[in-house]
Structure formats: structure tokens, C-alpha cells
Scaffold this motif. Structure first.
Motif, short mmCIF file in Angstrom:
data_model
loop_
_atom_site.label_atom_id
_atom_site.label_comp_id
_atom_site.label_asym_id
_atom_site.label_seq_id
_atom_site.Cartn_x
_atom_site.Cartn_y
_atom_site.Cartn_z
N CYS A 46 0.46 -1.17 0.18
CA CYS A 46 0.06 -0.01 0.09
C CYS A 46 1.32 1.07 0.28
CB CYS A 46 -0.74 0.07 1.51
SG CYS A 46 0.01 0.57 2.86
N ASP A 47 0.32 2.07 -0.68
CA ASP A 47 1.10 3.97 0.12
C ASP A 47 0.39 4.58 0.68
OD1 ASP A 47 2.56 3.26 -2.56
OD2 ASP A 47 1.57 4.03 -3.91
N VAL A 48 1.23 5.34 1.30
CA VAL A 48 0.81 5.87 2.68
C VAL A 48 0.93 7.64 2.41
CG1 VAL A 48 1.77 5.27 3.99
CG2 VAL A 48 -0.44 6.50 5.55
N ALA A 49 0.57 8.42 2.76
CA ALA A 49 0.31 9.44 2.92
C ALA A 49 1.57 9.78 4.04
CB ALA A 49 -0.36 11.14 2.94
N ARG A 50 2.76 10.86 4.14
CA ARG A 50 4.51 10.65 5.27
C ARG A 50 2.82 11.20 6.49
NH1 ARG A 50 9.03 10.88 5.68
NH2 ARG A 50 10.24 11.97 7.49
N GLU A 51 2.97 12.02 6.48
CA GLU A 51 1.53 12.25 7.95
C GLU A 51 1.25 11.62 8.49
OE1 GLU A 51 0.36 15.34 3.92
OE2 GLU A 51 1.65 13.24 4.41
N ALA A 52 0.42 10.45 7.60
CA ALA A 52 -0.05 9.58 8.03
C ALA A 52 0.24 8.15 8.27
CB ALA A 52 -1.02 8.65 7.59
N GLY A 53 2.11 7.64 8.20
CA GLY A 53 2.58 7.23 8.27
C GLY A 53 3.11 6.60 9.61
N ASP A 54 3.85 7.45 10.24
CA ASP A 54 3.78 7.06 11.92
C ASP A 54 2.50 6.15 12.25
OD1 ASP A 54 5.92 7.03 13.63
OD2 ASP A 54 4.36 8.80 15.05
N GLU A 55 1.55 6.80 12.39
CA GLU A 55 0.49 6.49 12.94
C GLU A 55 -0.08 4.96 12.49
OE1 GLU A 55 -4.25 7.05 12.99
OE2 GLU A 55 -3.52 8.38 12.23
N LEU A 56 0.22 4.78 11.02
CA LEU A 56 -0.53 3.22 10.92
C LEU A 56 0.91 2.52 11.20
CD1 LEU A 56 -1.96 1.38 8.76
CD2 LEU A 56 -0.71 2.40 6.50
N LEU A 57 2.21 3.18 11.32
CA LEU A 57 3.24 1.78 11.25
C LEU A 57 2.78 1.19 12.96
CD1 LEU A 57 6.33 3.64 10.03
CD2 LEU A 57 5.29 1.25 9.37
N ASN A 58 3.07 2.28 13.77
CA ASN A 58 2.18 1.81 15.62
C ASN A 58 1.15 1.22 15.39
OD1 ASN A 58 4.06 4.06 16.39
ND2 ASN A 58 2.97 5.32 16.93
N GLU A 59 0.53 1.14 14.57
CA GLU A 59 -0.61 -0.11 14.33
C GLU A 59 -0.50 -1.37 14.26
OE1 GLU A 59 -4.10 0.73 13.38
OE2 GLU A 59 -4.40 3.32 13.13
N LEU A 60 0.58 -1.14 13.24
CA LEU A 60 1.39 -2.32 12.74
C LEU A 60 2.11 -3.14 13.68
CD1 LEU A 60 1.77 -1.21 9.09
CD2 LEU A 60 -0.21 -3.07 9.58
N ARG A 61 2.52 -2.44 14.18
CA ARG A 61 3.76 -3.19 14.94
C ARG A 61 2.60 -3.67 16.64
NH1 ARG A 61 8.74 -0.20 17.23
NH2 ARG A 61 9.00 -1.65 17.94
N GLY A 62 1.64 -2.55 16.55
CA GLY A 62 0.71 -2.98 17.82
C GLY A 62 -0.33 -4.21 17.94
#
Length: 315
Positions: A46-62
Motif C-alpha cells: 500500500c501507499d500512505v501519505a507521510r503525514e499518516a505514516g507514523d500512525e499506521l506503523l504504530n498500529e502495525l507494530r501493535g
């Protein structure tokens, strides 16, 4: 935009897809069931805007994806897609202000590891600076500043403090101190060797040096410059504008101060040695203080931007 390539255990694919679809600023979702072989699992792109990247990475790590699968992130240099443009517009804040904390931690971890290459660059930079201070040559001083690798560990200390990762902070501080200690010892030996073959002498160090005399005479302006350089350096890392690091490197007298201390030590000029050591410590502390404050400021700014975005009227 960022491109994510995920390898996911099959039993968590549904949860990952749900997390991606619920994150504002994502697009171009691709699911390849059973495509991964090592480790076994599904591949999700998937592609994600840089502004939303940190939030998504935190969810994936969770979801524990990094434990049983893989999370790979790449910067997209060019994306010709109206959907990508729409995703960036939907995401909160501005891309230039967004910080990918995992990416920053990984980058500083790599740059702050005490390796042979890191120590070699530190020693070579200090030796070049030693030639510069003895010859009163500003060009050599600037070159040594550009070669010096010390900003990596400095950034590692700042990131470790702000992210509350003491192991990263201590490892970075250790690499910084050991690197400078080895460089000063090696440069002291180097300067004595240069003296033995008639290239250096004590008079060259003691004579007026209008171009490099400031290196061992710290003043309040030195601390101000180190603060500004620390802010610029951290901003260049968090915004992926790595070209600015060159300007940071040649604006503070860390490596030259270490070199002047080494040469002065070889000739027993303890006044210059302690003045250089004070200059070195002043610059290192100023950069770390500014780096920590800048990262905390970026965190606060991002929280404010996200809060404003969350409160905006929905259309």
C-alpha cells in the motif's frame, strides 16, 4: 508518499487490511494471499501519505507484524496518481512537518554504532583538522568538518532521550565519546610523527592564527552556533533533507577542537588543550540540547496539527 511492503501471517491479514483502510491517507492497497515464502504469509502492499505514516506503523507494530512478519517502508520519489494526491490531501498536517519516529530511530541506530568505519572517519577527519590548525588553513578545517561523522551519534542521543530509549542514547553517547577519544589519541601520535619529519613544530601552533585561533577560544557565540546547528541537523533528518547536514557539519567546531587539543597535548601546551576541550564540550552539549528541544517541539507541533484536523468540520 511512502510505500509499505508487508509480510503478514495469514491469521492477521484481515486485521492489517482493516488498519490500513481505516487510516486516512492510504491508497493503492494490494493483497497477495500466500505470496510470501520466508516467512510464510500474505503480502500486502500500500501507499500512505507521510503525514499518516507514523500512525499506521504504530498500529502495525501493535499487531506484532514486525515479530512474525516484515514491515518495509520506502520513500516514493514520483507517484503519478490522482488517488495518491487525494490521499495526501486527506491526511492531517503537512508532509514536511511529519516525523517517522521508527525511521528516525533506525537511521540514528545505524549511524551511532561504534564500527571500524565510523572510527576511521573520525580519526581521518581529526588528522585533517590537525593539519588545518597547524597551518592555519581554513579550507582544511572546513574539509575536516565535512568528513567528521559525529552528528550521527549526536542525533542518536537526542532520539534516545525523546523516545525514552535509554539503550539507544547510551550506545550513541558511548560511540561519540570513544570515537573522539580514539581520534585525539591517534592525532596526538600523528602530530608527533609529523614533528619528527619536520612538517609540524611548536612554533607553528603558538604563532598567531587568525583563521583558526577561535577553535581553542570558546565564547558565548560558539554555544549559540551549536544550538542553531543542532536544530538544523535534526530538522534535516526528520524531514529527509539530508543535504542540509553538510551545512551543519561545517558550522560547528567539534572535530577541529578535538584536533587542536590533540596537537596541543603533543606539545605540552595545556592552555590550548583545555581551551579546545572546553570548545568541544560546549559544541557537543549545545547540539544535543538543541536536538532534544527540537524533537520535543516537533512532537508538540504534530499533536497540535492533528488536533486541529480532528476538530475540522466534516464534509
Amino acid at each position: 508518499m511512502l510505500h509499505l511492503r508487508l509480510i503478514i501471517p495469514a491469521d492477521r491479514t484481515k486485521a492489517v487490511i482493516s488498519a490500513i483502510e481505516s487510516t486516512v491517507g492510504t491508497t493503492h492497497l494490494v493483497v497477495l494471499p500466500g505470496a510470501a515464502r520466508e516467512p510464510l504469509g500474505d503480502v500486502v502492499l500500500c501507499d500512505v501519505a507521510r503525514e499518516a505514516g507514523d500512525e499506521l506503523l504504530n498500529e502495525l507494530r501493535g499487531l506484532g507484524i514486525e515479530e512474525d512478519g516484515s514491515i518495509a517502508v520506502e520513500n516514493i520519489d514520483l507517484s503519478l496518481s490522482r488517488r495518491a494526491e487525494a490521499a495526501e490531501e486527506e491526511a492531517p498536517g503537512e508532509a514536511a512537518d511529519a516525523v517517522l519516529w521508527e525511521q528516525l530511530t533506525e537511521a540514528t541506530h545505524e549511524e551511532s554504532t561504534l564500527t571500524f568505519t565510523y572510527v576511521a572517519f573520525m580519526i581521518l577527519a581529526t588528522m585533517i583538522a590537525a593539519c588545518g590548525v597547524v597551518l592555519d588553513n581554513a579550507i582544511l578545517i572546513v574539509g575536516a568538518m565535512a568528513v567528521g561523522p559525529e552528528f550521527g551519534p549526536l542525533a542518536g542521543v537526542c532520539t534516545g532521550v525523546v523516545q525514552r530509549r535509554p539503550r539507544l542514547a547510551l550506545r550513541s553517547l558511548g560511540a561519540l565519546l570513544i570515537g573522539f577519544a580514539l581520534a585525539i589519541v591517534a592525532t596526538t601520535v600523528f602530530s608527533l610523527g609529523m614533528d619528527a619529519i619536520g612538517q609540524f613544530n611548536a612554533e607553528m601552533l603558538e604563532q598567531p592564527r587568525p583563521n583558526t585561533g577561535f577553535i581553542w577560544r570558546p565564547d558565548p557565540l560558539s554555544f549559540v552556533v551549536s544550538l542553531l546547528a543542532g536544530m538544523a541537523g535534526v530538522l534535516s533528518l526528520t524531514s529527509a533533507k539530508s543535504g542540509a547536514l553538510v551545512g551543519v557539519a561545517i558550522s560547528v567546531t567539534t572535530v577541529p577542537a578535538g584536533a587542536n587539543a590533540a596537537v596541543a597535548l603533543g606539545y605540552g601546551d595545556f592552555a590550548q588543550m583545555w581551551g579546545s576541550a572546553e570548545q568541544l564540550l560546549l559544541n557537543l552539549c549545545g547540539i544535543m540540547l538543541a536536538g532534544v528541544l527540537t524533537l520535543y517541539g516537533q512532537k508538540a507541533l504534530w499533536r497540535t496539527q492533528r488536533g486541529r484536523w480532528a476538530r475540522r468540520p466534516k464534509t
